[in-house]
Design a protein around this motif. Structure first.
Motif, PDB file in Angstrom:
ATOM      1  N   ALA A 128      33.886  27.575  78.100  1.00 23.78           N
ATOM      2  CA  ALA A 128      33.984  28.539  77.002  1.00 23.78           C
ATOM      3  C   ALA A 128      33.942  29.972  77.519  1.00 23.78           C
ATOM      4  O   ALA A 128      34.619  30.856  76.979  1.00 23.78           O
ATOM      5  N   ASP A 129      33.167  30.208  78.578  1.00 23.19           N
ATOM      6  CA  ASP A 129      33.109  31.555  79.156  1.00 23.19           C
ATOM      7  C   ASP A 129      34.452  31.952  79.762  1.00 23.19           C
ATOM      8  O   ASP A 129      34.866  33.118  79.675  1.00 23.19           O
ATOM      9  N   ILE A 130      35.143  30.988  80.379  1.00 25.82           N
ATOM     10  CA  ILE A 130      36.449  31.283  80.952  1.00 25.82           C
ATOM     11  C   ILE A 130      37.438  31.631  79.849  1.00 25.82           C
ATOM     12  O   ILE A 130      38.234  32.572  79.968  1.00 25.82           O
ATOM     13  N   VAL A 131      37.394  30.893  78.745  1.00 25.31           N
ATOM     14  CA  VAL A 131      38.266  31.187  77.601  1.00 25.31           C
ATOM     15  C   VAL A 131      37.983  32.588  77.068  1.00 25.31           C
ATOM     16  O   VAL A 131      38.910  33.334  76.739  1.00 25.31           O
ATOM     17  N   THR A 132      36.724  32.956  77.012  1.00 26.01           N
ATOM     18  CA  THR A 132      36.357  34.300  76.545  1.00 26.01           C
ATOM     19  C   THR A 132      36.929  35.368  77.470  1.00 26.01           C
ATOM     20  O   THR A 132      37.426  36.404  77.012  1.00 26.01           O
ATOM     21  N   ARG A 133      36.865  35.133  78.785  1.00 25.20           N
ATOM     22  CA  ARG A 133      37.458  36.088  79.745  1.00 25.20           C
ATOM     23  C   ARG A 133      38.949  36.240  79.513  1.00 25.20           C
ATOM     24  O   ARG A 133      39.492  37.346  79.548  1.00 25.20           O
ATOM     25  N   MET A 134      39.630  35.128  79.268  1.00 28.56           N
ATOM     26  CA  MET A 134      41.069  35.172  79.026  1.00 28.56           C
ATOM     27  C   MET A 134      41.395  35.956  77.750  1.00 28.56           C
ATOM     28  O   MET A 134      42.344  36.747  77.720  1.00 28.56           O
ATOM     29  N   ALA A 135      40.609  35.726  76.713  1.00 28.19           N
ATOM     30  CA  ALA A 135      40.842  36.410  75.440  1.00 28.19           C
ATOM     31  C   ALA A 135      40.585  37.909  75.568  1.00 28.19           C
ATOM     32  O   ALA A 135      41.344  38.732  75.042  1.00 28.19           O
ATOM     33  N   THR A 136      39.525  38.270  76.279  1.00 29.00           N
ATOM     34  CA  THR A 136      39.212  39.688  76.480  1.00 29.00           C
ATOM     35  C   THR A 136      40.323  40.381  77.267  1.00 29.00           C
ATOM     36  O   THR A 136      40.728  41.504  76.954  1.00 29.00           O
TER      37      THR A 136
END
Length: 385
Positions: free
Chosen positions: A216-224
């Motif tokens: 989930a943290d990786i997905v957040t990085r991608m979205a940011t």
């Protein structure tokens, strides 16, 4: 007698002073002299390591000739508290002074072993490589698809605790579902992804992660990252681009991404769609129709589009609807976003595959029909072989 004792003591002090000065000078020369390392090597500074342990590890690795001189030199330079944990490449013949500069500079770690997890339209694949110190050349030690048997070279490195840098590489033009499924299949990651992110909201790129990183943290990085890229591109958009919002730019960018895999063509493809929007023409692009059928929850349609599908009125059938579909159809990269907001200035309103991986562009329907005829000839020839 006291004068003799005093004279002898003074003489001894002077001799010791000169000896100390000579020793100090010798130590400084050793600290700055060419080191004993015959060839470049990787070196790890563990988290929380002391200067004493690092100096001994360097001596054991053959990088410094005397760990005590290294420690004294580092302390004299007031760098003892500046050691940064991580993995470093030490050049051949590096002096002690050069080595401490490397170990205190920080920045990205330089690993000997690199595991790159690629998520592409064809599925996910791991590539395990070893870098050659001093040259940067890489040797592939193992390659395997997610779910396949894992080669021993990779398994043994993991079980032995070998320092490995992990990278997750996301191909441009994947749907959010494809990205999430790829992350789920990565056994070196942990954690759950509660829901598939909005289409187009993830930036395809290469992300350095640690083993055990949270999905989930990786997905957040991608979205940011995607938010930043889109905002920056929107701020410098062409003044006459026919898009009303960053969200519309993301939709158009996703169509551009799916229509061409040739980087040099993005601006031209963007110009075709921009010209069509300006003239009130339908976009008439197959990838939107396909997305309306699959909603991105597959690695492709697996067949050609049927005439009934091209005629069906759906929110994503740009052969039927006016303007843009309601959402992006994939996650576009930076170049496609920038192309959507700053397209080439061309008169083109048509394009079709040209057989080389690129497209033939046209201004008139007659030119386009001729390009289509040529493409069908190429297809027929390929199918006959």
């Amino acid at each position: 007698m006291w004068k003799s004792i005093a004279s002898n003591a003074l003489t001894l002090f002077i001799v010791l002073l000169f000896a100390a000065g000579g020793l100090l000078g010798w130590g400084q020369l050793q600290y700055k002299a060419e080191g004993p390392l015959d060839q470049a090597a990787f070196f790890e500074v563990p988290r929380g390591a002391s200067l004493r342990s690092v100096s001994q590890k360097l001596a054991d690795a053959g990088a410094v000739s005397n760990p005590m001189i290294f420690r004294l030199g580092v302390e004299y330079a007031e760098l003892a508290d500046d050691l940064k944990f991580g993995n470093y490449e030490i050049p051949a013949r590096a002096s002690m002074a050069e080595i401490i500069d490397i170990l205190t500079a920080g920045g990205p770690s330089t690993f000997r072993f690199v595991a790159t997890y690629l998520i592409r339209n064809s599925g996910a694949e791991m590539r395990f490589r070893e870098r050659t110190p001093g040259t940067g050349e890489e040797v592939v030690l193992a390659e395997f698809k997610a779910g396949e048997e894992v080669p021993a070279a990779y398994t043994e490195a993991v079980e032995n605790g070998t320092p490995i840098v992990y990278r997750v590489a996301i191909a441009e033009g994947l749907s959010s579902w494809q990205i999430v499924e790829g992350l789920k299949a990565a056994d070196f990651l942990e954690g759950e992804i509660d829901e598939v992110p909005a289409e187009g909201s993830l930036s395809p790129d290469t992300y350095e992660v640690s083993r055990g990183a949270d999905r989930a943290d990786i997905v957040t990085r991608m979205a940011t990252a995607q938010e930043r890229i889109l905002a920056a591109a929107w701020d410098v958009r062409a003044p006459d681009v026919p898009l009303e919002s960053p969200e519309e730019a993301l939709i158009l960018a996703s169509i551009i991404e799916k229509e061409t895999g040739v980087p040099e063509e993005r601006g031209q493809v963007a110009s075709v769609f921009t010209n069509r929007l300006r003239q009130g023409m339908r976009l008439q692009t197959d990838p939107t129709v396909i997305y309306g059928i699959t909603r991105g929850e597959s690695n492709g349609l697996g067949r050609g589009l049927r005439q009934s599908e091209l005629r069906a009125r759906t929110p994503y059938n740009t052969y039927v609807i006016e303007g843009l579909p309601p959402t992006p159809i994939a996650n576009p990269g930076r170049a496609s976003i920038e192309a959507a907001l700053n397209p080439d200035e061309t008169p083109y309103i048509f394009f079709v595959a040209d057989g080389s991986g690129g497209h033939a562009f046209a201004v008139t329907i007659a030119e386009h029909n001729e390009n289509v005829r040529r493409w069908r000839e190429i297809e027929a020839e390929r199918n006959s072989n």
